[in-house]
Design an enzyme around this catalytic site. Structure first.
Site, PDB file in Angstrom:
ATOM      1  N   THR A  65       7.743  64.366  10.372  1.00 36.99           N
ATOM      2  CA  THR A  65       8.148  64.078  11.756  1.00 36.99           C
ATOM      3  C   THR A  65       9.171  65.127  12.217  1.00 36.99           C
ATOM      4  OG1 THR A  65       7.735  61.761  11.317  1.00 36.99           O
ATOM      5  CG2 THR A  65       8.961  62.261  13.310  1.00 36.99           C
ATOM      6  N   ASN A 109      15.641  60.152   8.417  1.00 36.73           N
ATOM      7  CA  ASN A 109      14.432  60.906   8.087  1.00 36.73           C
ATOM      8  C   ASN A 109      14.136  61.975   9.145  1.00 36.73           C
ATOM      9  OD1 ASN A 109      11.356  61.224   8.600  1.00 36.73           O
ATOM     10  ND2 ASN A 109      11.527  60.755   6.426  1.00 36.73           N
ATOM     11  N   SER A 161       0.474  61.332   8.175  1.00 30.99           N
ATOM     12  CA  SER A 161      -0.002  60.029   7.693  1.00 30.99           C
ATOM     13  C   SER A 161      -1.532  60.017   7.688  1.00 30.99           C
ATOM     14  CB  SER A 161       0.485  58.907   8.606  1.00 30.99           C
ATOM     15  OG  SER A 161       1.713  58.418   8.152  1.00 30.99           O
ATOM     16  N   LYS A 178       0.355  57.894  21.168  1.00 31.59           N
ATOM     17  CA  LYS A 178       0.748  58.983  20.262  1.00 31.59           C
ATOM     18  C   LYS A 178      -0.444  59.482  19.438  1.00 31.59           C
ATOM     19  CE  LYS A 178       4.720  58.291  18.341  1.00 31.59           C
ATOM     20  NZ  LYS A 178       5.758  57.830  17.389  1.00 31.59           N
ATOM     21  N   LYS A 217       2.254  48.250  15.563  1.00 31.71           N
ATOM     22  CA  LYS A 217       3.626  48.345  15.043  1.00 31.71           C
ATOM     23  C   LYS A 217       4.004  47.007  14.458  1.00 31.71           C
ATOM     24  CE  LYS A 217       6.966  51.448  14.898  1.00 31.71           C
ATOM     25  NZ  LYS A 217       6.828  52.906  14.831  1.00 31.71           N
TER      26      LYS A 217
END
Ligand code: NAD
Length: 426
Positions: free
Chosen positions: A200, A231, A360, A104, A116
Protein backbone atom coordinates in the site's frame (compact mmCIF):
# COMPACT_ATOMS: atom_id res chain seq x y z
CA UNK A 1 -21.99 20.03 -12.01
CA UNK A 2 -20.53 23.28 -10.69
CA UNK A 3 -18.32 23.35 -7.62
CA UNK A 4 -21.12 25.10 -5.68
CA UNK A 5 -23.69 22.53 -6.67
CA UNK A 6 -21.31 19.74 -5.74
CA UNK A 7 -20.79 21.40 -2.36
CA UNK A 8 -24.52 21.66 -1.78
CA UNK A 9 -24.93 18.03 -2.74
CA UNK A 10 -22.13 17.03 -0.42
CA UNK A 11 -23.62 19.04 2.44
CA UNK A 12 -26.81 16.99 2.32
CA UNK A 13 -24.76 13.88 2.93
CA UNK A 14 -22.63 15.14 5.79
CA UNK A 15 -24.07 12.99 8.55
CA UNK A 16 -22.27 9.67 8.05
CA UNK A 17 -19.30 8.07 6.35
CA UNK A 18 -21.56 6.05 4.06
CA UNK A 19 -23.42 9.23 3.17
CA UNK A 20 -20.04 10.76 2.27
CA UNK A 21 -19.50 7.87 -0.16
CA UNK A 22 -22.95 8.45 -1.64
CA UNK A 23 -22.21 12.18 -2.00
CA UNK A 24 -19.23 11.41 -4.23
CA UNK A 25 -21.17 8.69 -6.04
CA UNK A 26 -23.98 11.16 -6.81
CA UNK A 27 -21.59 13.76 -8.20
CA UNK A 28 -19.74 11.22 -10.36
CA UNK A 29 -23.00 9.55 -11.49
CA UNK A 30 -24.37 12.90 -12.66
CA UNK A 31 -21.21 13.91 -14.54
CA UNK A 32 -20.88 10.48 -16.13
CA UNK A 33 -24.61 10.06 -16.80
CA UNK A 34 -25.09 6.82 -14.85
CA UNK A 35 -28.58 5.34 -15.03
CA UNK A 36 -30.74 5.53 -11.88
CA UNK A 37 -31.07 1.71 -11.86
CA UNK A 38 -27.30 1.17 -11.68
CA UNK A 39 -26.86 4.00 -9.15
CA UNK A 40 -29.57 2.44 -7.01
CA UNK A 41 -27.86 -0.97 -7.04
CA UNK A 42 -24.64 0.69 -5.86
CA UNK A 43 -26.40 2.71 -3.15
CA UNK A 44 -27.47 -0.53 -1.43
CA UNK A 45 -24.93 -3.12 -0.19
CA UNK A 46 -25.67 -6.71 -1.26
CA UNK A 47 -25.29 -8.23 2.20
CA UNK A 48 -24.80 -6.95 5.77
CA UNK A 49 -23.99 -9.43 8.52
CA UNK A 50 -23.69 -8.61 12.20
CA UNK A 51 -22.60 -11.20 14.74
CA UNK A 52 -22.16 -11.37 18.51
CA UNK A 53 -18.90 -13.08 19.40
CA UNK A 54 -18.50 -14.40 22.96
CA UNK A 55 -14.83 -14.80 23.94
CA UNK A 56 -13.24 -16.23 27.08
CA UNK A 57 -10.94 -13.48 28.39
CA UNK A 58 -7.75 -14.13 30.35
CA UNK A 59 -9.53 -13.25 33.60
CA UNK A 60 -11.88 -16.22 33.12
CA UNK A 61 -14.91 -14.03 32.24
CA UNK A 62 -16.77 -14.20 28.92
CA UNK A 63 -16.96 -10.91 26.99
CA UNK A 64 -19.28 -10.46 24.00
CA UNK A 65 -17.89 -8.52 21.01
CA UNK A 66 -19.80 -7.09 18.04
CA UNK A 67 -18.53 -8.28 14.65
CA UNK A 68 -19.50 -6.91 11.23
CA UNK A 69 -19.10 -7.86 7.58
CA UNK A 70 -20.68 -5.98 4.70
CA UNK A 71 -20.49 -7.28 1.14
CA UNK A 72 -21.17 -4.23 -0.97
CA UNK A 73 -20.89 -5.77 -4.44
CA UNK A 74 -19.96 -9.01 -6.19
CA UNK A 75 -20.69 -7.68 -9.67
CA UNK A 76 -17.09 -7.86 -10.88
CA UNK A 77 -16.02 -10.91 -8.85
CA UNK A 78 -15.78 -12.24 -5.27
CA UNK A 79 -15.90 -9.44 -2.73
CA UNK A 80 -12.63 -8.22 -1.26
CA UNK A 81 -11.87 -6.07 1.75
CA UNK A 82 -10.06 -5.85 5.06
CA UNK A 83 -11.03 -6.54 8.65
CA UNK A 84 -10.58 -3.69 11.13
CA UNK A 85 -10.21 -3.98 14.91
CA UNK A 86 -11.07 -0.68 16.59
CA UNK A 87 -13.46 0.77 19.15
CA UNK A 88 -15.26 2.96 16.60
CA UNK A 89 -16.11 0.10 14.21
CA UNK A 90 -19.85 0.31 13.43
CA UNK A 91 -22.40 -0.54 10.70
CA UNK A 92 -22.01 2.81 8.97
CA UNK A 93 -18.21 2.73 8.81
CA UNK A 94 -18.08 -0.87 7.57
CA UNK A 95 -20.73 -0.09 4.93
CA UNK A 96 -18.78 2.95 3.70
CA UNK A 97 -15.48 1.07 3.58
CA UNK A 98 -17.13 -1.84 1.71
CA UNK A 99 -18.44 0.52 -0.99
CA UNK A 100 -14.99 2.09 -1.31
CA UNK A 101 -13.58 -1.41 -1.87
CA UNK A 102 -15.96 -1.96 -4.80
CA UNK A 103 -14.74 1.27 -6.39
CA UNK A 104 -11.10 0.68 -5.43
CA UNK A 105 -10.99 -2.80 -6.98
CA UNK A 106 -12.65 -1.50 -10.14
CA UNK A 107 -10.17 1.42 -10.39
CA UNK A 108 -7.28 -1.03 -9.93
CA UNK A 109 -8.83 -3.20 -12.69
CA UNK A 110 -9.09 -6.28 -10.45
CA UNK A 111 -11.72 -9.04 -10.90
CA UNK A 112 -13.21 -8.34 -7.46
CA UNK A 113 -16.20 -6.72 -5.83
CA UNK A 114 -16.02 -4.92 -2.49
CA UNK A 115 -16.54 -5.84 1.18
CA UNK A 116 -15.31 -4.81 4.61
CA UNK A 117 -15.46 -6.24 8.10
CA UNK A 118 -14.58 -5.29 11.60
CA UNK A 119 -14.83 -6.04 15.28
CA UNK A 120 -15.56 -3.38 17.88
CA UNK A 121 -12.62 -3.93 20.24
CA UNK A 122 -9.42 -2.29 21.42
CA UNK A 123 -6.65 -4.64 20.25
CA UNK A 124 -4.01 -2.64 22.17
CA UNK A 125 -5.72 -3.61 25.42
CA UNK A 126 -6.04 -7.33 24.62
CA UNK A 127 -3.55 -10.14 25.10
CA UNK A 128 -2.33 -12.23 22.14
CA UNK A 129 -4.39 -15.17 23.41
CA UNK A 130 -7.57 -13.06 23.62
CA UNK A 131 -7.00 -11.71 20.11
CA UNK A 132 -6.49 -15.23 18.74
CA UNK A 133 -9.70 -16.51 20.35
CA UNK A 134 -11.61 -13.43 19.14
CA UNK A 135 -10.33 -13.79 15.56
CA UNK A 136 -11.12 -17.51 15.41
CA UNK A 137 -14.59 -17.07 16.94
CA UNK A 138 -15.37 -14.25 14.47
CA UNK A 139 -14.16 -16.43 11.56
CA UNK A 140 -16.39 -19.33 12.65
CA UNK A 141 -19.34 -16.91 12.89
CA UNK A 142 -18.55 -15.66 9.35
CA UNK A 143 -17.64 -19.09 7.94
CA UNK A 144 -20.52 -19.01 5.42
CA UNK A 145 -19.80 -15.44 4.34
CA UNK A 146 -16.05 -15.85 3.69
CA UNK A 147 -14.72 -18.12 0.94
CA UNK A 148 -11.93 -18.12 -1.67
CA UNK A 149 -14.48 -17.61 -4.46
CA UNK A 150 -17.05 -15.68 -2.37
CA UNK A 151 -15.63 -13.10 0.00
CA UNK A 152 -11.92 -12.68 0.71
CA UNK A 153 -10.80 -10.66 3.76
CA UNK A 154 -7.41 -9.00 4.39
CA UNK A 155 -5.79 -7.00 7.20
CA UNK A 156 -6.78 -3.41 7.94
CA UNK A 157 -6.30 -1.10 10.95
CA UNK A 158 -5.53 -3.12 14.06
CA UNK A 159 -5.01 -6.41 12.21
CA UNK A 160 -2.02 -7.93 10.39
CA UNK A 161 -0.71 -11.17 8.90
CA UNK A 162 -0.93 -12.77 12.33
CA UNK A 163 -4.74 -12.41 12.43
CA UNK A 164 -4.99 -13.63 8.83
CA UNK A 165 -3.07 -16.82 9.71
CA UNK A 166 -5.51 -17.42 12.62
CA UNK A 167 -8.43 -16.77 10.27
CA UNK A 168 -7.17 -19.36 7.74
CA UNK A 169 -6.71 -21.90 10.53
CA UNK A 170 -10.29 -21.45 11.82
CA UNK A 171 -11.75 -21.44 8.28
CA UNK A 172 -9.80 -24.63 7.38
CA UNK A 173 -11.17 -26.39 10.45
CA UNK A 174 -14.79 -25.44 9.68
CA UNK A 175 -14.53 -26.36 6.00
CA UNK A 176 -12.20 -29.35 6.52
CA UNK A 177 -9.52 -28.56 3.97
CA UNK A 178 -6.69 -26.20 3.14
CA UNK A 179 -7.90 -22.84 1.81
CA UNK A 180 -5.08 -20.26 1.85
CA UNK A 181 -6.93 -18.17 -0.77
CA UNK A 182 -9.74 -17.45 1.73
CA UNK A 183 -7.79 -14.39 2.85
CA UNK A 184 -4.83 -12.30 1.76
CA UNK A 185 -2.18 -10.43 3.68
CA UNK A 186 -1.00 -13.71 5.24
CA UNK A 187 2.57 -14.07 6.51
CA UNK A 188 5.10 -15.12 3.87
CA UNK A 189 5.57 -18.88 4.33
CA UNK A 190 1.85 -19.29 5.13
CA UNK A 191 0.74 -18.48 1.58
CA UNK A 192 1.50 -14.77 1.85
CA UNK A 193 3.04 -12.90 -1.06
CA UNK A 194 6.42 -11.24 -1.03
CA UNK A 195 5.91 -7.49 -1.38
CA UNK A 196 2.41 -7.48 0.23
CA UNK A 197 3.51 -5.85 3.48
CA UNK A 198 4.87 -2.74 1.78
CA UNK A 199 2.40 -2.74 -1.13
CA UNK A 200 0.00 0.00 0.00
CA UNK A 201 2.88 2.34 0.84
CA UNK A 202 4.52 1.40 -2.45
CA UNK A 203 1.34 2.30 -4.32
CA UNK A 204 1.30 5.68 -2.56
CA UNK A 205 4.89 6.21 -3.77
CA UNK A 206 4.05 5.23 -7.39
CA UNK A 207 0.97 7.50 -7.37
CA UNK A 208 2.97 10.40 -5.89
CA UNK A 209 5.69 10.11 -8.54
CA UNK A 210 3.09 9.91 -11.32
CA UNK A 211 1.33 13.04 -10.02
CA UNK A 212 4.64 14.93 -9.65
CA UNK A 213 5.43 14.13 -13.30
CA UNK A 214 2.07 15.66 -14.30
CA UNK A 215 2.92 18.72 -12.19
CA UNK A 216 6.38 18.94 -13.76
CA UNK A 217 8.07 18.60 -10.37
CA UNK A 218 11.20 16.57 -9.68
CA UNK A 219 11.13 14.40 -6.51
CA UNK A 220 14.52 15.79 -5.53
CA UNK A 221 13.00 19.29 -5.13
CA UNK A 222 9.95 18.18 -3.22
CA UNK A 223 9.12 18.08 0.52
CA UNK A 224 6.48 15.89 2.14
CA UNK A 225 4.57 15.28 5.40
CA UNK A 226 3.16 11.85 6.28
CA UNK A 227 0.44 11.40 8.91
CA UNK A 228 0.41 7.87 10.37
CA UNK A 229 3.47 5.66 10.81
CA UNK A 230 1.81 2.23 10.70
CA UNK A 231 1.75 -0.11 7.74
CA UNK A 232 0.84 2.47 5.09
CA UNK A 233 2.56 5.58 6.48
CA UNK A 234 5.89 4.02 7.41
CA UNK A 235 6.38 2.22 4.08
CA UNK A 236 5.19 5.29 2.15
CA UNK A 237 7.62 7.56 4.04
CA UNK A 238 10.51 5.12 3.50
CA UNK A 239 9.83 4.62 -0.22
CA UNK A 240 9.23 8.34 -0.92
CA UNK A 241 12.46 9.11 0.95
CA UNK A 242 14.27 6.52 -1.22
CA UNK A 243 13.01 8.42 -4.30
CA UNK A 244 14.76 11.58 -3.08
CA UNK A 245 11.72 13.30 -1.58
CA UNK A 246 12.50 15.09 1.69
CA UNK A 247 10.18 13.91 4.47
CA UNK A 248 9.84 16.94 6.78
CA UNK A 249 7.06 15.67 9.08
CA UNK A 250 5.90 12.32 10.40
CA UNK A 251 3.49 11.42 13.16
CA UNK A 252 1.35 8.76 14.77
CA UNK A 253 -1.26 8.70 17.54
CA UNK A 254 1.44 9.28 20.18
CA UNK A 255 3.54 12.13 18.73
CA UNK A 256 4.23 14.25 15.62
CA UNK A 257 7.63 15.59 14.49
CA UNK A 258 8.89 18.30 12.14
CA UNK A 259 12.40 18.71 10.73
CA UNK A 260 12.92 21.27 7.97
CA UNK A 261 16.22 19.59 7.01
CA UNK A 262 14.40 16.28 6.60
CA UNK A 263 13.54 13.49 9.02
CA UNK A 264 15.91 10.52 8.94
CA UNK A 265 13.18 8.02 8.03
CA UNK A 266 15.36 4.97 8.59
CA UNK A 267 16.20 6.20 12.11
CA UNK A 268 12.46 6.69 12.77
CA UNK A 269 11.75 3.15 11.52
CA UNK A 270 14.43 1.74 13.83
CA UNK A 271 13.08 3.83 16.72
CA UNK A 272 9.52 2.57 16.24
CA UNK A 273 10.73 -1.04 16.00
CA UNK A 274 12.60 -0.74 19.29
CA UNK A 275 9.88 1.27 21.11
CA UNK A 276 6.70 -0.77 20.98
CA UNK A 277 5.69 0.48 17.51
CA UNK A 278 5.23 4.15 18.43
CA UNK A 279 7.06 7.42 17.71
CA UNK A 280 6.71 8.97 21.20
CA UNK A 281 10.18 9.96 22.39
CA UNK A 282 11.79 10.09 18.91
CA UNK A 283 14.46 12.79 18.85
CA UNK A 284 14.88 13.30 15.09
CA UNK A 285 12.69 16.43 14.94
CA UNK A 286 10.80 19.08 16.89
CA UNK A 287 7.53 17.91 18.38
CA UNK A 288 4.48 19.63 16.83
CA UNK A 289 0.71 19.20 17.08
CA UNK A 290 -1.01 16.50 15.07
CA UNK A 291 -3.02 19.03 13.03
CA UNK A 292 0.09 21.16 12.37
CA UNK A 293 1.44 18.30 10.26
CA UNK A 294 -1.57 18.58 7.95
CA UNK A 295 -1.10 22.32 7.45
CA UNK A 296 2.72 22.31 7.42
CA UNK A 297 4.75 24.02 4.73
CA UNK A 298 5.41 21.07 2.40
CA UNK A 299 4.70 20.27 -1.25
CA UNK A 300 3.09 16.88 -0.70
CA UNK A 301 0.78 15.73 2.09
CA UNK A 302 0.16 12.02 2.69
CA UNK A 303 -2.62 11.36 5.21
CA UNK A 304 -2.08 7.69 6.10
CA UNK A 305 -3.87 7.23 9.43
CA UNK A 306 -7.52 8.11 9.96
CA UNK A 307 -10.63 9.15 8.08
CA UNK A 308 -12.10 12.68 8.10
CA UNK A 309 -8.88 14.45 9.18
CA UNK A 310 -8.92 16.95 6.30
CA UNK A 311 -11.99 18.95 7.26
CA UNK A 312 -13.25 22.22 5.79
CA UNK A 313 -11.31 24.13 8.46
CA UNK A 314 -8.04 22.27 7.84
CA UNK A 315 -8.48 22.46 4.04
CA UNK A 316 -8.38 26.28 4.20
CA UNK A 317 -4.97 26.06 5.91
CA UNK A 318 -3.34 23.39 3.76
CA UNK A 319 -0.21 24.56 1.95
CA UNK A 320 0.67 21.37 0.05
CA UNK A 321 0.12 21.39 -3.73
CA UNK A 322 -0.53 17.67 -3.82
CA UNK A 323 -2.39 15.34 -1.44
CA UNK A 324 -2.00 11.58 -1.86
CA UNK A 325 -4.55 9.73 0.26
CA UNK A 326 -2.90 6.72 1.87
CA UNK A 327 -5.76 6.37 4.37
CA UNK A 328 -9.34 5.58 3.46
CA UNK A 329 -11.59 8.64 3.54
CA UNK A 330 -9.19 11.22 5.04
CA UNK A 331 -10.94 14.13 3.28
CA UNK A 332 -14.54 15.20 3.91
CA UNK A 333 -16.75 16.10 0.92
CA UNK A 334 -16.86 19.72 2.16
CA UNK A 335 -13.06 19.88 2.25
CA UNK A 336 -12.91 18.48 -1.30
CA UNK A 337 -14.63 21.59 -2.59
CA UNK A 338 -12.12 23.90 -0.91
CA UNK A 339 -9.12 21.88 -2.07
CA UNK A 340 -10.48 22.00 -5.61
CA UNK A 341 -10.98 25.76 -5.41
CA UNK A 342 -7.37 26.08 -4.17
CA UNK A 343 -6.26 23.96 -7.19
CA UNK A 344 -4.65 21.38 -4.90
CA UNK A 345 -4.42 18.04 -6.70
CA UNK A 346 -5.84 15.17 -4.64
CA UNK A 347 -4.95 11.62 -5.64
CA UNK A 348 -7.97 9.94 -4.04
CA UNK A 349 -7.89 6.97 -1.66
CA UNK A 350 -9.64 4.62 -4.09
CA UNK A 351 -6.67 5.09 -6.45
CA UNK A 352 -3.75 6.02 -4.15
CA UNK A 353 -4.04 3.18 -1.63
CA UNK A 354 -5.02 0.53 -4.19
CA UNK A 355 -1.51 -0.97 -4.12
CA UNK A 356 -2.45 -3.14 -1.14
CA UNK A 357 -5.43 -4.77 -2.77
CA UNK A 358 -3.50 -5.13 -6.03
CA UNK A 359 -0.82 -7.24 -4.33
CA UNK A 360 -3.58 -9.00 -2.35
CA UNK A 361 -4.95 -10.03 -5.74
CA UNK A 362 -1.47 -11.27 -6.74
CA UNK A 363 -1.33 -13.26 -3.47
CA UNK A 364 -4.73 -14.85 -4.24
CA UNK A 365 -3.57 -15.67 -7.79
CA UNK A 366 -0.41 -17.30 -6.39
CA UNK A 367 -2.47 -19.28 -3.81
CA UNK A 368 -4.84 -20.54 -6.50
CA UNK A 369 -1.96 -21.31 -8.85
CA UNK A 370 0.20 -22.91 -6.12
CA UNK A 371 3.27 -21.18 -7.56
CA UNK A 372 5.02 -18.21 -5.95
CA UNK A 373 6.71 -15.18 -7.50
CA UNK A 374 9.85 -13.29 -6.49
CA UNK A 375 9.53 -9.89 -4.80
CA UNK A 376 10.93 -8.26 -7.95
CA UNK A 377 8.17 -9.85 -10.05
CA UNK A 378 5.49 -8.75 -7.58
CA UNK A 379 6.83 -5.18 -7.41
CA UNK A 380 7.17 -4.90 -11.19
CA UNK A 381 3.59 -6.11 -11.76
CA UNK A 382 2.37 -3.80 -8.98
CA UNK A 383 4.13 -0.71 -10.34
CA UNK A 384 2.80 -1.34 -13.86
CA UNK A 385 -0.73 -1.85 -12.55
CA UNK A 386 -0.71 1.26 -10.32
CA UNK A 387 0.86 3.34 -13.12
CA UNK A 388 -1.86 2.34 -15.55
CA UNK A 389 -4.65 2.91 -12.97
CA UNK A 390 -3.26 6.40 -12.34
CA UNK A 391 -3.24 7.23 -16.07
CA UNK A 392 -6.77 5.91 -16.50
CA UNK A 393 -8.08 8.12 -13.69
CA UNK A 394 -6.02 11.12 -14.78
CA UNK A 395 -7.37 10.83 -18.35
CA UNK A 396 -10.98 10.57 -17.15
CA UNK A 397 -10.57 13.58 -14.87
CA UNK A 398 -9.27 15.56 -17.89
CA UNK A 399 -11.96 14.25 -20.24
CA UNK A 400 -14.81 15.11 -17.84
CA UNK A 401 -13.08 18.28 -16.60
CA UNK A 402 -13.33 17.20 -12.98
CA UNK A 403 -11.20 16.27 -9.97
CA UNK A 404 -9.15 13.07 -9.79
CA UNK A 405 -11.57 11.81 -7.12
CA UNK A 406 -14.57 12.11 -9.38
CA UNK A 407 -12.43 10.81 -12.28
CA UNK A 408 -11.69 7.72 -10.16
CA UNK A 409 -15.38 7.22 -9.37
CA UNK A 410 -16.24 7.54 -13.06
CA UNK A 411 -13.54 4.94 -13.89
CA UNK A 412 -15.13 2.56 -11.36
CA UNK A 413 -18.75 3.30 -12.34
CA UNK A 414 -18.01 2.56 -15.99
CA UNK A 415 -16.65 -0.90 -15.11
CA UNK A 416 -19.37 -1.79 -12.60
CA UNK A 417 -22.07 -0.55 -14.99
CA UNK A 418 -20.66 -2.80 -17.70
CA UNK A 419 -20.72 -5.76 -15.25
CA UNK A 420 -24.33 -5.11 -14.27
CA UNK A 421 -25.44 -4.81 -17.88
CA UNK A 422 -23.46 -7.86 -19.04
CA UNK A 423 -24.78 -10.11 -16.27
CA UNK A 424 -28.40 -8.97 -16.55
CA UNK A 425 -31.00 -9.36 -13.83
CA UNK A 426 -33.66 -11.76 -12.54
P1 NAD B 1 -1.98 0.75 11.09
O1 NAD B 1 -2.81 0.34 12.23
O2 NAD B 1 -0.82 -0.08 10.67
O3 NAD B 1 -1.40 2.24 11.33
C1 NAD B 1 -2.21 3.33 11.64
C2 NAD B 1 -1.29 4.49 12.00
O4 NAD B 1 -2.11 5.64 12.25
C3 NAD B 1 -0.47 4.26 13.28
O5 NAD B 1 0.82 4.80 13.12
C4 NAD B 1 -1.25 5.05 14.33
O6 NAD B 1 -0.45 5.47 15.41
C5 NAD B 1 -1.69 6.23 13.47
N1 NAD B 1 -2.76 6.98 14.10
C6 NAD B 1 -3.85 6.50 14.76
N2 NAD B 1 -4.56 7.53 15.25
C7 NAD B 1 -3.90 8.66 14.90
C8 NAD B 1 -4.11 10.02 15.15
N3 NAD B 1 -5.15 10.45 15.86
N4 NAD B 1 -3.22 10.90 14.63
C9 NAD B 1 -2.14 10.49 13.93
N5 NAD B 1 -1.88 9.21 13.69
C10 NAD B 1 -2.74 8.31 14.17
O7 NAD B 1 -3.02 0.98 9.89
P2 NAD B 1 -2.70 1.02 8.33
O8 NAD B 1 -2.88 -0.34 7.79
O9 NAD B 1 -1.42 1.76 8.09
O10 NAD B 1 -3.94 1.88 7.81
C11 NAD B 1 -3.93 3.28 7.80
C12 NAD B 1 -5.02 3.76 6.85
O11 NAD B 1 -4.77 3.24 5.56
C13 NAD B 1 -6.44 3.32 7.21
O12 NAD B 1 -7.35 4.32 6.79
C14 NAD B 1 -6.63 2.07 6.36
O13 NAD B 1 -8.01 1.80 6.10
C15 NAD B 1 -5.91 2.51 5.11
N6 NAD B 1 -5.47 1.42 4.23
C16 NAD B 1 -4.65 0.44 4.68
C17 NAD B 1 -4.21 -0.55 3.79
C18 NAD B 1 -3.24 -1.62 4.19
O14 NAD B 1 -2.84 -2.40 3.33
N7 NAD B 1 -2.78 -1.67 5.43
C19 NAD B 1 -4.69 -0.55 2.48
C20 NAD B 1 -5.54 0.47 2.06
C21 NAD B 1 -5.91 1.47 2.95
Amino acid sequence: MTTKAAAAKAENHESSMFEAVLARLDVAAKIYGLSDEVANILRNPEKQVKVSVPVMMDNGKVQVFEGFRTVHSTILGPSKGGIRYAMDVCDDEVKALSAWMTFKCAVANLPYGGAKGGIKCDPRKMSVGELERLTKAYTVAMADVFGPTKDIPAPDMGTSGREMAWLVDAYNKVHRGNFPAVTTGKPVGMGGSLGRDAATGRGVMVATLAALRKMDLSPKNVTCAVQGFGNVGSHAARLLHEQGIMICAIGDHTATFWNEKGIDVNAALRYVKDNGGVLKGFTGGTEIKNTELLTSNVDVLVPAALQNVITEEIAHEIKAKLIVEGANGPTTPEADVILNDKKIIVVPDILANGGGVTVSYFEWVQNNYGYYWTEEEVNAKHDASMGSAFMHVWNFSQKYNTTMRIGAYITALKKVEFGIQAKGNY
